[in-house]
Design a protein around this motif. Structure first.
Motif, short mmCIF file in Angstrom:
data_model
loop_
_atom_site.label_atom_id
_atom_site.label_comp_id
_atom_site.label_asym_id
_atom_site.label_seq_id
_atom_site.Cartn_x
_atom_site.Cartn_y
_atom_site.Cartn_z
N ASP A 1 0.80 -1.22 0.00
CA ASP A 1 0.00 0.00 0.00
C ASP A 1 0.84 1.27 0.00
N HIS A 2 2.15 1.15 0.19
CA HIS A 2 3.03 2.32 0.27
C HIS A 2 4.27 2.01 -0.57
N CYS A 3 4.26 2.41 -1.82
CA CYS A 3 5.29 1.94 -2.74
C CYS A 3 5.43 2.90 -3.91
N ALA A 4 6.43 2.64 -4.73
CA ALA A 4 6.66 3.47 -5.91
C ALA A 4 7.27 2.62 -7.01
N TYR A 5 7.03 3.04 -8.23
CA TYR A 5 7.74 2.50 -9.38
C TYR A 5 8.57 3.63 -9.98
N VAL A 6 9.83 3.34 -10.30
CA VAL A 6 10.72 4.33 -10.89
C VAL A 6 11.32 3.75 -12.16
N THR A 7 11.27 4.52 -13.25
CA THR A 7 11.96 4.11 -14.46
C THR A 7 13.17 5.00 -14.67
N TRP A 8 14.30 4.32 -14.92
CA TRP A 8 15.55 5.01 -15.25
C TRP A 8 15.84 4.65 -16.70
N SER A 9 15.44 5.52 -17.59
CA SER A 9 15.46 5.22 -19.02
C SER A 9 15.88 6.47 -19.78
N THR A 10 15.28 6.71 -20.95
CA THR A 10 15.54 7.95 -21.69
C THR A 10 15.34 9.14 -20.78
N GLY A 11 14.26 9.10 -19.99
CA GLY A 11 14.01 10.08 -18.94
C GLY A 11 13.88 9.36 -17.61
N ILE A 12 13.42 10.10 -16.61
CA ILE A 12 13.18 9.53 -15.28
C ILE A 12 11.69 9.68 -14.99
N GLY A 13 11.02 8.54 -14.76
CA GLY A 13 9.59 8.57 -14.47
C GLY A 13 9.29 7.89 -13.16
N VAL A 14 8.22 8.33 -12.49
CA VAL A 14 7.88 7.80 -11.17
C VAL A 14 6.37 7.67 -11.03
N GLY A 15 5.93 6.58 -10.42
CA GLY A 15 4.55 6.42 -9.99
C GLY A 15 4.54 6.19 -8.50
N LEU A 16 3.62 6.83 -7.79
CA LEU A 16 3.61 6.82 -6.33
C LEU A 16 2.29 6.28 -5.78
N CYS A 17 2.38 5.47 -4.73
CA CYS A 17 1.18 4.95 -4.05
C CYS A 17 1.36 5.12 -2.56
N VAL A 18 0.41 5.77 -1.92
CA VAL A 18 0.42 5.99 -0.48
C VAL A 18 -0.95 5.61 0.07
N ASP A 19 -0.96 4.84 1.17
CA ASP A 19 -2.21 4.39 1.78
C ASP A 19 -3.10 3.64 0.79
N GLY A 20 -2.45 2.90 -0.12
CA GLY A 20 -3.21 2.10 -1.08
C GLY A 20 -3.78 2.88 -2.24
N ARG A 21 -3.47 4.17 -2.34
CA ARG A 21 -4.04 5.01 -3.40
C ARG A 21 -2.94 5.55 -4.30
N PRO A 22 -2.95 5.21 -5.58
CA PRO A 22 -2.02 5.84 -6.51
C PRO A 22 -2.26 7.35 -6.55
N LEU A 23 -1.22 8.12 -6.53
CA LEU A 23 -1.32 9.57 -6.55
C LEU A 23 -1.38 10.08 -7.98
N HIS A 24 -2.31 11.01 -8.27
CA HIS A 24 -2.50 11.53 -9.62
C HIS A 24 -2.16 13.02 -9.74
N GLY A 25 -2.58 13.82 -8.78
CA GLY A 25 -2.33 15.25 -8.87
C GLY A 25 -3.36 15.96 -9.71
N LYS A 26 -3.25 17.29 -9.78
CA LYS A 26 -4.31 18.10 -10.39
C LYS A 26 -4.47 17.87 -11.89
N ASN A 27 -3.36 17.55 -12.59
CA ASN A 27 -3.42 17.31 -14.03
C ASN A 27 -2.88 15.93 -14.41
N GLY A 28 -2.85 15.01 -13.44
CA GLY A 28 -2.33 13.68 -13.72
C GLY A 28 -0.82 13.62 -13.77
N ASN A 29 -0.15 14.59 -13.16
CA ASN A 29 1.32 14.68 -13.26
C ASN A 29 2.05 14.31 -11.97
#
Length: 326
Positions: free
Chosen positions: A157-185
């Motif tokens: 329920d508290h985890c992240a995915y990180v890609t180290w590739s052409t760029g750097i990308g991250v997905g975040l999950c806290v309290d079982g909820r993936p975080l999206h933000g105001k514009n999905g960023n």
């Protein structure tokens, strides 16, 4: 599924309508169809970066037609299309366009060498005109969903995915909820400032952010003059014990590892799974160097936190798009 198992053989139930999966990155676009027979008609092309600002969307539509034809599926029979795309996203009249540093040459200007002056790449409008059910997510968020569903983050329920590739990308999950933000960023941690290094120009226009320092496309810009025209060559020399390369890679791992530490202590994470081409092909060399930036630092927040290779291996992008619609 552990990080050492094979990627899952995902299929739709018998009689289910097919869906399409689109993975858009700064280097390539991958398109495939999923139906009761599994993933079929996979097609990969370099990301379109020339022409009008809707060139990428038109490329995706053309590739979808080709993928459907290869899989012997009619485009009109697709029940849904999932698009996992690099960002950031901006909303124009409520529709997503990409302000992606590795695609839009107008963001950092001629110094980045991209063959266009786009400040955004039109994406959602042309696709929504064709497909009724369409879901577009930041590729870090989509990859997080895939890793939580089929990969190395299952049951957490508290985890992240990180890609180290052409760029750097991250997905975040806290309290079982993936975080999206105001514009999905949410998760654009690749653009956190970590240095005043003046040789590190990011495609977004920042100088000295994480992506500008360690991303796959940053390495030749920074180190070609030292004899390393790409990330693969630098890492191969480091693995071989060439001291200049070892020093440079250790510096990259210090910067990347500190960014991972910052995510852990800010969000109180249990585990981070890591993928992407720069990391994946050299994971056994890079992983302990990244873990060393966490181990022993503020144990109340870092003890027991794991950095692990992506459970979905080098197919995370395909499954990321799939997780949006299957």
């Amino acid at each position: 599924m552990s990080a050492h198992d094979e990627a899952p053989d995902v299929r739709l139930p018998a009689g289910a309508a097919p869906v399409a999966c689109v993975d858009i990155g700064g280097t390539k676009v991958a398109v495939s169809v999923l139906d009761p027979q599994g993933i079929r008609g996979r097609l990969v092309e370099p990301t379109a970066k020339q022409g009008a600002s809707d060139a990428l969307a038109q490329q995706v539509l053309r590739m979808l037609d080709t993928s459907c034809a290869t899989a012997q599926v009619r485009r009109g029979d697709l029940a849904a299309v999932g698009v996992a795309s690099c960002g950031p996203f901006v909303l124009k009249q409520g529709l997503i366009e990409l302000a992606a540093p590795n695609i839009c040459g107008g963001l950092a200007g001629e110094a980045r060498g991209l063959p266009n002056t786009w400040t955004t790449a039109v994406l959602e409008a042309p696709l929504r005109a064709v497909f009724r059910r369409l879901r577009i997510e930041n590729d870090g968020i989509a990859a997080l969903e895939a890793e939580r569903r089929w990969g190395a983050l299952q049951g957490l329920d508290h985890c992240a995915y990180v890609t180290w590739s052409t760029g750097i990308g991250v997905g975040l999950c806290v309290d079982g909820r993936p975080l999206h933000g105001k514009n999905g960023n949410a998760g654009h941690a690749g653009h956190m400032f970590v240095s005043d290094n003046q040789d590190a120009l990011c495609g977004c226009g920042n100088i000295g952010d994480l992506e500008a320092l360690v991303a796959g496309n940053a390495i030749p810009r920074r180190f070609a003059v030292l004899g390393y025209p790409d990330a693969a060559g630098l890492l191969a020399d480091a693995r071989a014990g060439e001291m200049q390369a070892v020093t440079l890679v250790d510096d990259l791992c210090q910067v990347m590892g500190r960014a991972l530490y910052n995510l852990v202590v800010t969000l109180d994470l249990q585990r981070i799974s890591i993928g992407g081409s720069v990391f994946w092909h050299h994971r056994d060399y890079l992983l302990p160097r990244l873990q060393a930036q966490l181990t022993g630092r503020l144990p109340a927040l870092t003890d027991g936190v794991e950095l692990v290779p992506a459970g979905l291996k080098d197919r995370v992008g395909d499954y990321a798009a799939l997780a949006l619609v299957a």
